[in-house]
Enzyme design. Structure first.
Site, PDB file in Angstrom:
ATOM      1  N   SER A   8       0.830  -1.200   0.000  1.00 40.45           N
ATOM      2  CA  SER A   8       0.000   0.000   0.000  1.00 40.45           C
ATOM      3  C   SER A   8       0.871   1.259   0.000  1.00 40.45           C
ATOM      4  O   SER A   8       1.654   1.467  -0.927  1.00 40.45           O
ATOM      5  CB  SER A   8      -0.965  -0.045   1.183  1.00 40.45           C
ATOM      6  N   ASP A  64     -10.094  -4.459  -4.959  1.00 36.32           N
ATOM      7  CA  ASP A  64      -9.499  -3.711  -3.845  1.00 36.32           C
ATOM      8  C   ASP A  64     -10.422  -2.550  -3.467  1.00 36.32           C
ATOM      9  O   ASP A  64     -10.654  -1.650  -4.272  1.00 36.32           O
ATOM     10  CB  ASP A  64      -8.131  -3.182  -4.275  1.00 36.32           C
ATOM     11  N   HIS A 111      -7.611  -5.389  -0.236  1.00 39.74           N
ATOM     12  CA  HIS A 111      -6.479  -4.481  -0.103  1.00 39.74           C
ATOM     13  C   HIS A 111      -5.445  -5.131   0.800  1.00 39.74           C
ATOM     14  O   HIS A 111      -5.665  -5.282   2.012  1.00 39.74           O
ATOM     15  CB  HIS A 111      -6.931  -3.142   0.474  1.00 39.74           C
TER      16      HIS A 111
END
Length: 318
Positions: free
Chosen positions: A143, A264, A293
Site C-alpha cells: 500500500s 481492492d 487491499h
C-alpha cells in the site's frame, strides 16, 4: 487472473469471501499472528531523528529483504509478519521497517512519514548495505509503503541498491485514492486511519505547539492541512502530484512484481496504470479479479506470500 508471469499458481479465493471488503477485513482479523523478529535496532536519520527496524538475522551470505508497511501500520502488521516468517524459513535475512511514529514510540522531529518519503528509504538501504555487505537486497512494499518503494525505484533507476522488488496494493494515484476512501463503506477504513493520525498529531502538539491542527474527518483534508505543509508541499494536490507512483514506474530499472486486486476497496482496479506497466520490461504484474487491499484470502492459504517468494527466488542471483 491476469498475469504476464509464467508458472504462477492461480489465485483461488476462499468461498466465503464474496467481495473485496471481506478479503481485506477478514485477513486482518483472522491472520496468523505472532512476532517473528529477533531484535529491534534504532538507526539515526540525517535530520537527527530515528527509525526503528525489527530484524531476523539468519546468515550473512543469504539475501536480505526489507519490508515496508502501509498507512498507519507497522512491522507487526499481519501481512509483514507472515511474510517475514516465510522468508526466515528460507534463511533470508529480514528487516521489518517502522516508519516514523509507527514503532510504538513517537519520533523526535516535527515531521511524520508520507506516501513519497524516499529519503528515509535511502537511509535504511544504506544501513542495510553496511550490515549485510555481500548479500543481495530485496524489498517488498504494501500500500503506502509500496507507493514509496516504486517512487524510490524510479528516482534512483540503475543506482538503486535493491536487486528485486515487489509492491502490493499500491495507490498509484494518491488523489484518486483519497477521494475514493471517502465514499460509502470505505469511510470505515478512513475513520480508523484518521483516528490514529489525529491521536499522533495531538501527542506531537505537546512538543511542537505550532503544528497545524486538524478537526476534519477525511484523508484528503488531513493531507491538505497536515501532511502537505509539514513535509514541504504546498497543499494536498501538490503532495499527490509529487508522490503518486504512476509518475515513476516508467523509470524503474530493477525486476519488480506488482500485485493488485480489481476488487481492492481502498485502491480500486481502475487506478492501475496497466499500459504504463506493460510498457516497462522490468515490471511484471498480477491482477486478480477477486481479493482485497493487501488481503488475499486464498484456498489453499498463503497464495500471496508464496507468489512473492517465488518471484524472489526466480530473480535473485544467488
Amino acid at each position: 487472473m491476469k498475469t504476464d508471469l509464467p508458472h504462477i499458481p492461480e489465485f483461488r479465493p476462499a468461498p466465503w469471501c464474496l467481495n473485496g471488503h471481506l478479503h481485506t477485513i477478514g485477513r486482518s482479523l483472522f491472520s496468523n499472528g505472532g512476532d517473528p523478529y529477533q531484535q529491534r535496532v534504532e538507526i539515526s536519520t540525517p535530520d537527527d531523528d530515528f527509525l526503528d527496524l525489527d530484524i531476523i538475522n539468519t546468515s550473512a551470505d543469504r539475501p536480505v529483504v526489507v519490508l515496508f508497511h502501509g498507512l498507519e501500520g507497522s512491522s507487526k502488521r499481519y501481512y509483514l509478519t507472515e511474510l517475514a516468517r516465510r522468508f526466515a524459513r528460507k534463511k533470508y535475512n529480514v528487516i521489518g521497517v517502522n516508519f516514523r511514529s509507527c514503532s510504538g514510540r513517537m519520533n523526535r522531529r516535527r515531521r511524520f512519514y508520507h506516501s513519497g518519503e524516499t529519503g528515509d528509504m535511502e537511509t535504511i538501504f544504506c544501513w542495510v548495505k553496511t550490515q549485510f555487505t555481500k548479500a543481495p537486497i530485496g524489498a517488498v512494499g504494501f500500500s503506502l509503503g509500496g507507493n514509496a518503494l516504486l517512487k524510490s525505484l524510479g528516482e534512483f533507476k540503475y543506482d538503486h541498491p535493491v536487486n528485486v522488488a515487489v509492491a502490493v496494493s499500491v495507490p498509484y494515484d494518491l488523489e484518486f485514492g483519497a477521494q475514493h476512501i471517502s465514499e460509502g463503506f470505505n469511510r470505515i477504513y478512513e475513520y480508523n486511519f484518521i483516528r490514529t493520525m489525529k491521536h499522533k498529531l495531538r501527542k506531537k502538539h505537546k512538543i511542537y505547539p505550532d503544528l497545524p491542527e486538524f478537526n476534519g474527518t477525511t484523508l484528503y483534508g488531513y493531507d491538505d492541512k497536515v501532511t502537505a505543509p509539514i513535509h514541504g508541499f504546498e497543499d494536498a494536490e501538490d503532495y499527490y502530484t509529487s508522490c503518486s507512483a504512476h509518475h515513476f514506474i516508467n523509470d524503474i530499472c530493477r525486476p519488480t512484481l506488482l500485485i493488485h486486486s480489481r476488487q481492492d476497496p481502498i485502491c480500486p482496479g481502475e487506478m492501475i496504470p496497466e499500459k504504463q506497466i506493460e510498457a516497462n520490461d522490468c515490471l511484471s504484474y498480477i491482477i486478480t479479479e477477486e481479493g482485497g487491499h493487501v488481503g488475499f484470502w486464498s484456498r489453499p492459504q498463503g497464495w500471496l506470500n508464496k507468489t512473492i517468494m517465488n518471484f524472489f527466488e526466480q530473480n535473485f542471483d544467488i
